[in-house]
Design a protein around this motif. Sequence first.
Motif, PDB file in Angstrom:
ATOM      1  N   ILE A 123       0.825  -1.224   0.000  1.00 43.51           N
ATOM      2  CA  ILE A 123       0.000   0.000   0.000  1.00 43.51           C
ATOM      3  C   ILE A 123       0.856   1.269   0.000  1.00 43.51           C
ATOM      4  CG2 ILE A 123      -1.761   1.330   1.253  1.00 43.51           C
ATOM      5  CD1 ILE A 123      -2.933  -1.260   2.267  1.00 43.51           C
ATOM      6  N   VAL A 124       0.614   2.097  -1.005  1.00 45.59           N
ATOM      7  CA  VAL A 124       1.127   3.474  -1.007  1.00 45.59           C
ATOM      8  C   VAL A 124      -0.046   4.321  -0.511  1.00 45.59           C
ATOM      9  CG1 VAL A 124       1.955   5.370  -2.446  1.00 45.59           C
ATOM     10  CG2 VAL A 124       2.750   3.023  -2.864  1.00 45.59           C
ATOM     11  N   PRO A 125       0.096   4.989   0.627  1.00 46.73           N
ATOM     12  CA  PRO A 125      -1.081   5.549   1.298  1.00 46.73           C
ATOM     13  C   PRO A 125      -1.863   6.582   0.492  1.00 46.73           C
ATOM     14  CG  PRO A 125       0.950   6.358   2.304  1.00 46.73           C
ATOM     15  CD  PRO A 125       1.338   5.247   1.374  1.00 46.73           C
ATOM     16  N   THR A 126      -1.198   7.273  -0.424  1.00 50.79           N
ATOM     17  CA  THR A 126      -1.934   8.252  -1.228  1.00 50.79           C
ATOM     18  C   THR A 126      -2.396   7.638  -2.555  1.00 50.79           C
ATOM     19  OG1 THR A 126       0.170   9.131  -2.041  1.00 50.79           O
ATOM     20  CG2 THR A 126      -0.847  10.292  -0.203  1.00 50.79           C
ATOM     21  N   VAL A 127      -2.345   6.291  -2.640  1.00 57.55           N
ATOM     22  CA  VAL A 127      -2.758   5.633  -3.894  1.00 57.55           C
ATOM     23  C   VAL A 127      -3.833   4.559  -3.676  1.00 57.55           C
ATOM     24  CG1 VAL A 127      -1.963   4.229  -5.845  1.00 57.55           C
ATOM     25  CG2 VAL A 127      -0.544   6.111  -5.017  1.00 57.55           C
ATOM     26  N   VAL A 162       2.069   7.219  -7.579  1.00 60.35           N
ATOM     27  CA  VAL A 162       1.279   8.399  -7.187  1.00 60.35           C
ATOM     28  C   VAL A 162       0.919   9.200  -8.439  1.00 60.35           C
ATOM     29  CG1 VAL A 162       1.291  10.594  -5.928  1.00 60.35           C
ATOM     30  CG2 VAL A 162       2.211   8.534  -4.843  1.00 60.35           C
ATOM     31  N   ALA A 163       1.849   9.308  -9.373  1.00 69.48           N
ATOM     32  CA  ALA A 163       1.557  10.068 -10.604  1.00 69.48           C
ATOM     33  C   ALA A 163       0.654   9.283 -11.566  1.00 69.48           C
ATOM     34  CB  ALA A 163       2.861  10.455 -11.295  1.00 69.48           C
ATOM     35  N   LEU A 164       0.807   7.960 -11.588  1.00 71.95           N
ATOM     36  CA  LEU A 164       0.007   7.169 -12.551  1.00 71.95           C
ATOM     37  C   LEU A 164      -1.449   7.010 -12.113  1.00 71.95           C
ATOM     38  CD1 LEU A 164       2.461   4.274 -13.560  1.00 71.95           C
ATOM     39  CD2 LEU A 164       2.079   6.466 -14.713  1.00 71.95           C
ATOM     40  N   LYS A 165      -1.674   6.967 -10.815  1.00 69.89           N
ATOM     41  CA  LYS A 165      -3.034   6.677 -10.297  1.00 69.89           C
ATOM     42  C   LYS A 165      -4.099   7.636 -10.852  1.00 69.89           C
ATOM     43  CE  LYS A 165      -6.258   5.286  -7.346  1.00 69.89           C
ATOM     44  NZ  LYS A 165      -7.182   4.233  -7.793  1.00 69.89           N
ATOM     45  N   PRO A 166      -3.917   8.966 -10.736  1.00 69.52           N
ATOM     46  CA  PRO A 166      -4.982   9.845 -11.255  1.00 69.52           C
ATOM     47  C   PRO A 166      -5.146   9.748 -12.766  1.00 69.52           C
ATOM     48  CG  PRO A 166      -3.106  11.137 -10.464  1.00 69.52           C
ATOM     49  CD  PRO A 166      -2.855   9.723 -10.066  1.00 69.52           C
ATOM     50  N   LEU A 167      -4.077   9.373 -13.459  1.00 68.38           N
ATOM     51  CA  LEU A 167      -4.168   9.275 -14.920  1.00 68.38           C
ATOM     52  C   LEU A 167      -4.947   8.024 -15.316  1.00 68.38           C
ATOM     53  CD1 LEU A 167      -0.557  10.451 -15.851  1.00 68.38           C
ATOM     54  CD2 LEU A 167      -2.641  11.797 -15.502  1.00 68.38           C
ATOM     55  N   GLN A 168      -4.704   6.952 -14.599  1.00 73.00           N
ATOM     56  CA  GLN A 168      -5.458   5.718 -14.836  1.00 73.00           C
ATOM     57  C   GLN A 168      -6.934   5.932 -14.492  1.00 73.00           C
ATOM     58  OE1 GLN A 168      -3.944   1.530 -13.617  1.00 73.00           O
ATOM     59  NE2 GLN A 168      -5.414   2.016 -12.035  1.00 73.00           N
ATOM     60  N   ASP A 169      -7.190   6.619 -13.377  1.00 79.38           N
ATOM     61  CA  ASP A 169      -8.583   6.881 -12.972  1.00 79.38           C
ATOM     62  C   ASP A 169      -9.299   7.738 -14.016  1.00 79.38           C
ATOM     63  OD1 ASP A 169      -8.117   5.522 -10.646  1.00 79.38           O
ATOM     64  OD2 ASP A 169      -8.079   7.292  -9.343  1.00 79.38           O
ATOM     65  N   ALA A 170      -8.603   8.747 -14.549  1.00 79.21           N
ATOM     66  CA  ALA A 170      -9.266   9.706 -15.435  1.00 79.21           C
ATOM     67  C   ALA A 170      -9.336   9.243 -16.883  1.00 79.21           C
ATOM     68  CB  ALA A 170      -8.531  11.054 -15.368  1.00 79.21           C
ATOM     69  N   PHE A 171      -8.312   8.539 -17.349  1.00 73.88           N
ATOM     70  CA  PHE A 171      -8.224   8.277 -18.794  1.00 73.88           C
ATOM     71  C   PHE A 171      -8.188   6.794 -19.152  1.00 73.88           C
ATOM     72  CE2 PHE A 171      -5.821  12.266 -17.838  1.00 73.88           C
ATOM     73  CZ  PHE A 171      -6.828  13.142 -18.247  1.00 73.88           C
ATOM     74  N   GLY A 172      -8.382   5.920 -18.168  1.00 73.84           N
ATOM     75  CA  GLY A 172      -8.436   4.492 -18.453  1.00 73.84           C
ATOM     76  C   GLY A 172      -7.051   3.871 -18.478  1.00 73.84           C
ATOM     77  N   PRO A 173      -6.998   2.597 -18.930  1.00 74.26           N
ATOM     78  CA  PRO A 173      -5.755   1.821 -18.802  1.00 74.26           C
ATOM     79  C   PRO A 173      -4.540   2.492 -19.436  1.00 74.26           C
ATOM     80  CG  PRO A 173      -7.542   0.462 -19.649  1.00 74.26           C
ATOM     81  CD  PRO A 173      -8.064   1.859 -19.598  1.00 74.26           C
ATOM     82  N   ILE A 174      -3.417   2.327 -18.759  1.00 75.11           N
ATOM     83  CA  ILE A 174      -2.141   2.812 -19.298  1.00 75.11           C
ATOM     84  C   ILE A 174      -1.459   1.600 -19.922  1.00 75.11           C
ATOM     85  CG2 ILE A 174       0.109   3.782 -18.669  1.00 75.11           C
ATOM     86  CD1 ILE A 174      -1.424   5.284 -16.395  1.00 75.11           C
TER      87      ILE A 174
END
Length: 365
Positions: A123-127, A162-174
């Motif tokens: 667990i990364v706490p902000t992810v 931490v940087a990938l999480k919001p991008l995956q949430d907003a724009f779908g699979p990376i």
Amino acid sequence: MSSSGVILKAGILGATGTVGQRFISLLSKHPFFTIHVIGASSRSAGKEYSKVAKWKMTTTLPAEVGDMVIQECKPELFVECDVIFSGLDSDVAGEIETSFLKADLVVFSNAKNHRRDPVVPLIVPTVNPSHFNLIPHQRSLHSLRKGFIVTNANCSTTGLVVALKPLQDAFGPIEAVIVQTMQAISGAGYPGVASLDIFDNVIPFISGEEEKMEYETLKILGDVNETATGFNMLSFTKVSAYCNRVPVIDGHTECVSIKFKNRPPPSVEQVTQALDSYVSESQLIGCYSAPKKSIIVTADQDRPQPRLDRDNGDGYSVTVGRVRECNVLDVKFTLLVHNTILGAAGSGILNAEIALAKGLLKVES
Ligand SMILES: NC(=O)C1=CN([C@@H]2O[C@H](COP(=O)(O)OP(=O)(O)OC[C@H]3O[C@@H](n4cnc5c(N)ncnc54)[C@H](OP(=O)(O)O)[C@@H]3O)[C@@H](O)[C@H]2O)C=CC1
Ligand SMILES: N[C@@H](CC(=O)OP(=O)(O)O)C(=O)O
């Protein structure tokens, strides 16, 4: 004091090391964890902390910890602790942390040993605090009443997810991630890399680091399965990492290029906006150590820089800059994470705060 008014007794394993010292520094000013027992190897046990630890923090060693006698890392010496933070050397962390788990203690580990265990949350706490949902299953598997073990991630992986999480949430699979790190020497512990190797130099190899980034990213950005008995790793995303050691004391810098599955990909402005507006669950539930912003986006062309940006959000924020188009993949940027705060001890502490908020810490009165 926590919102429920409790003070939790904390034990620190590996208290003399780089991560252990960071635990002491952060916990000594924490409002609801109090340092109760400190442990290290038999070389240090039985001695006063101030006599054996080579204190390397820029903050002063808290006097009450300096006077404490170091214990052997044996569970029976830590039974009064509500929570155990481990900064143990990975050569010994596996076995020692397992013995603490079997003694029904709560362990937050920094070491790599249990990260790939199919019933241990990484667990990364902000992810991904939702991965705490697996704890009831872990407890029943090991017949535990209150104990469990959670690990935090490799320090470079932490900044990346931490940087990938919001991008995956907003724009779908990376689909693809290519990441090149410039990692601080504190990541190698103390005394770590010899000065004659690192001064005036860059070392393009850190043992096992690339493999950790390529694996851990997929576990952290995956989710807990429907029955809360295991994890679904990301199966679509490919990560390629290049890890380098540079002559910086604290703060890992990473140059990241990514390609999205969905076409057309988001614009640079949309990516910037998604990063800038990201709010993690640890912020929403009001954890004491949660940063005001999990991601700080800088518009300055020559940032982030480790010396200037590593303490952003008291070391709990990831700073992202230079978001721009990538001619090969879709978008690229540079990020910075404090490797011994969010990348190590800070993650353990913030994870414990989340566990407390989720009602997973059964505090003995
Ligand atoms: N540094 C970083 O940025 C990060 C480190 N980590 C991980 O955290 C852990 C600690 O790293 P770091 O602080 O850098 O390492 P250090 O080498 O600085 O410290 C290791 C600690 O482990 C203790 N130890 C060693 N052998 C034993 C033993 N047989 N029994 C009990 N204790 C023992 C040492 O005690 P003694 O002084 O008595 O020898 C010391 O307290 C590692 O697993 C590392 O991979 C994770 C993320 C980031
Ligand atoms: N390998 C990291 C620090 C570390 O110990 O990582 P891990 O916790 O994944 O073993 C670095 O050198 O910067």
